[in-house]
Scaffold this active site. Structure first.
Site, PDB file in Angstrom:
ATOM      1  N   HIS A  21      19.571 -19.265  19.060  1.00 14.38           N
ATOM      2  CA  HIS A  21      19.545 -18.460  20.285  1.00 14.38           C
ATOM      3  C   HIS A  21      20.519 -17.284  20.163  1.00 14.38           C
ATOM      4  CE1 HIS A  21      19.234 -17.918  24.738  1.00 14.38           C
ATOM      5  NE2 HIS A  21      20.468 -17.444  24.584  1.00 14.38           N
ATOM      6  N   GLU A  22      21.739 -17.587  19.752  1.00 13.63           N
ATOM      7  CA  GLU A  22      22.746 -16.526  19.634  1.00 13.63           C
ATOM      8  C   GLU A  22      22.432 -15.569  18.492  1.00 13.63           C
ATOM      9  OE1 GLU A  22      24.794 -16.043  21.960  1.00 13.63           O
ATOM     10  OE2 GLU A  22      24.385 -17.932  22.991  1.00 13.63           O
ATOM     11  N   HIS A  25      20.330 -12.808  19.859  1.00 15.03           N
ATOM     12  CA  HIS A  25      21.132 -11.759  20.491  1.00 15.03           C
ATOM     13  C   HIS A  25      21.811 -10.883  19.434  1.00 15.03           C
ATOM     14  CE1 HIS A  25      20.528 -13.306  24.461  1.00 15.03           C
ATOM     15  NE2 HIS A  25      21.225 -14.417  24.287  1.00 15.03           N
TER      16      HIS A  25
END
Length: 451
Positions: A21-22, A25
């Site tokens: 998920h990170e 980003h």
């Protein structure tokens, strides 16, 4: 050992999904030329870090193993005195709104992509599952619709099904949408049949429970054939042999292994008459089941056992798919899971579904451990499901979550100006309060399930 395995399975599942998920980003931020100061695996105090790259981004491991974050150069998080003009141009809030939307949305999208990759790999490999052959309880909704034990369901509402999980999925979808079930089945001796259950039959179902069971449908089990007789057991003393087919217990016919076992379990210490078929010849024998202790959801109970292994495994199939087909099925599975999750959230908000369905880390850990024990295919399928859930959760329009930020930026696109700082601060506090409330509810539900 089970506790350690459960803990490891949980940390690997949630930890890896947070990292992906990170990474979403991070990669999109770099692509948009936003300066990234830190990429942390875990939350809280940094216990190890190293700096790499032209920007000397700090890659860190923090004390709390669950969670993670990407820290970008952001005016909202402190003064920018001493920052060069070149770096100021790379500060997050100075980017146009579409870049900010892309960076924020990249995290949940990464979770969906992980799920697609995992499902596609599983579909290409193929997972051995029970076939879509069913047993049907007499006088149930399914029975009244014309379904019979031994039918193989091949299609539900226009969607092909080959295994039990696909059949169950389509039934749950229909129950949520309160639509009729149109079934295509194959029946021995009669060929292809088209049957249906009206929408009214599904409207009263508890979608929190086992939907197929409420309709009277279960996985078809084999006939009760003896596979093995234990030495010195009641079955051996009764003269049972491997290959014997059980046809009745005390004059009551048994069609499959579960119905035979259900007749034996309450018979501890009692004499039971078994009607059997041996090499095509009918025989009757008597057996006295021994008392044994068994753990159930209601505690430890006394049951009867005869010391014979009975065939109980359903018909299993493995259906591998080609890469294009597997990818298409994976995308469809992720989309269907997202829509079903959102529908369930809507029903919880409207009161149609109990808030007891909100689950937290304890339940996730429990299922992570159980699926890890079942095998790698089941564990990876569970990880894919949790990845989708994380993606959907983060897209909810709650301040402090990615969805809340996307809501801000969407309003900025519509109005042409950013959200006032004071409004943003109030929204963040409300969002944090709501998120903490949901977390407490989830933990409460987890503990209640354990107790």
């Amino acid at each position: 050992m089970n506790i350690l395995q459960t803990a490891l399975a949980f940390v690997v599942c949630l930890g890896s999904l947070v990292v992906f998920h990170e990474l979403g980003h991070y990669l999109v931020a770099r692509w948009c030329n936003v300066k990234v100061l830190r990429f942390s695996v875990g939350m809280g105090k940094v216990v190890w870090s190293r700096r790499f790259g032209k920007d000397q981004t700090e890659w860190a491991i923090s004390a709390l193993p669950l969670g993670g974050y990407v820290k970008m150069l952001d005016a909202r998080e402190g003064e920018l005195t001493g920052v060069s003009e070149a770096d100021l141009q790379r500060e997050f809030t100075r980017q146009n709104v579409w870049k900010r939307i892309a960076i924020v949305a990249a995290g949940p999208i990464a979770n969906f992509l992980v799920a697609i990759v995992l499902y596609a790999g599983l579909f290409m490999h193929g997972v051995e599952e029970p076939a879509s052959k069913i047993s049907v309880h007499a006088d149930s909704q399914a029975w009244q619709a014309g379904l019979r034990s031994g039918d193989t369901v091949t299609e539900v509402n226009g969607q092909p099904v080959r295994v039990w999980s696909e059949l169950r999925w389509q039934m749950v979808q229909a129950a949520i949408d309160k639509q009729a079930l149109r079934l295509a089945v194959e029946r021995s001796g009669q060929g292809h049949l088209n049957l249906s259950l009206p929408a009214a039959a599904l409207q009263g179902l508890n979608i929190e429970g086992d939907v197929p069971a409420q309709l009277g449908v279960d996985v078809a089990r084999p006939a009760p054939v003896v596979l093995q007789v234990l030495p010195g057991s009641p079955a051996e003393r009764a003269g049972l042999r491997a290959g014997d087919l059980m046809t009745a217990v005390d004059g009551v016919a048994v069609d499959d292994s579960p119905s035979f076992i259900d007749k034996i379990r309450p018979g501890a210490g009692k004499t039971l008459l078994l009607a059997i078929q041996r090499n095509g010849q009918p025989l009757t024998v008597s057996v006295v089941p021994e008392a044994a202790q068994a753990k159930t959801s209601k505690g430890t109970v006394t049951v009867g056992k005869i010391g014979a292994e009975i065939a109980n495994r359903p018909d299993m199939i493995n259906v591998p798919s080609s890469p294009p087909v597997a990818l298409g099925k994976a995308v469809a599975r992720v989309w269907d899971t997202c829509t079903m999750t959102l529908k369930m959230i809507g029903k919880m908000l409207s009161g149609e579904v109990s808030l007891k369905n909100v689950t937290g880390p304890i339940t996730i850990a429990d299922y992570a451990g159980k699926t890890a024990q079942m095998g790698m295919e089941y564990y990876l399928s569970f990880v894919a499901f949790i990845s989708i859930s994380l993606g959907v959760m983060n897209l909810l329009p709650i301040p402090v979550l990615d969805g809340g930020h996307l809501l801000y930026y969407s309003l900025e696109v519509l109005t042409g100006r950013s959200l006032p700082e004071r409004v943003g601060e109030i929204a963040q506090r409300l969002g944090m309060g709501l998120l903490l409330t949901l977390m407490l509810l989830a933990v409460f539900n987890d503990v209640a399930r354990l107790l």
